[in-house]
Write a protein that holds these residues in place. Structure first.
Motif, short mmCIF file in Angstrom:
data_model
loop_
_atom_site.label_atom_id
_atom_site.label_comp_id
_atom_site.label_asym_id
_atom_site.label_seq_id
_atom_site.Cartn_x
_atom_site.Cartn_y
_atom_site.Cartn_z
N ASP A 271 0.79 -1.23 0.00
CA ASP A 271 0.00 0.00 0.00
C ASP A 271 0.82 1.29 0.00
OD1 ASP A 271 -2.29 -1.59 0.05
OD2 ASP A 271 -2.35 -1.59 2.23
N SER B 283 1.89 2.83 -5.98
CA SER B 283 0.80 2.76 -6.95
C SER B 283 1.40 2.81 -8.34
CB SER B 283 -0.16 3.94 -6.79
OG SER B 283 -0.74 3.93 -5.51
N GLU B 284 0.91 1.96 -9.22
CA GLU B 284 1.36 1.97 -10.61
C GLU B 284 0.27 2.59 -11.46
OE1 GLU B 284 3.31 -0.98 -13.96
OE2 GLU B 284 2.58 -1.82 -12.07
#
Length: 134
Positions: A9, A12-13
């Motif tokens: 968490d 982020s992609e």
């Protein structure tokens, strides 16, 4: 021998970019001072100093697109401060955050400045490192 940790968490992609939140531990995410006005002093009881250092190895197929800016945020007389330093060296990015509360009691008339200081720290801690696929 290198130690490594897997943290969920915090990455982020989006498309061909990775957004990494570098404050893995003790990230200030919520302002403890929610009221607009306070009638009583804020009493910490003792000073606080938290230092967080993150070192991130950049994968071979990525390059740094954006780093959070290095800043120093402080209240009058350095009663509370945040020193935030981000840098890149080779295939490594390092981020250091030093959060400090030196004054143990803030009067009600100082509350607004203390609350805004926390807002600025939260905003800074939520800035990502952006890596772009080569």
């Amino acid at each position: 021998m290198k130690d490594s940790v897997t943290i969920n968490d915090q990455v982020s992609e989006i498309g061909n970019e990775l957004y990494i939140l570098p404050m893995f531990y003790n990230q200030l995410m919520e302002n403890p001072f929610r009221m607009d006005v306070r009638k009583y002093p804020v009493d910490y009881g003792y000073g606080i100093e938290k230092t967080i250092t993150s070192v991130i190895e950049i994968p071979e197929n990525y390059e740094v697109s954006e780093l959070p800016a290095t800043v120093k945020i402080s209240l009058q007389d350095n009663d509370a401060s945040l020193a935030y330093i981000a840098g890149k060296s080779g295939h490594t990015v390092s981020v250091k955050s030093v959060f400090s509360i030196k004054k143990t009691m803030f009067l009600p008339e100082e509350y607004g400045r203390l609350r805004e200081f926390y807002n600025q720290v939260i905003k800074k801690h939520s800035e990502p490192i952006i890596l772009k696929r080569k």
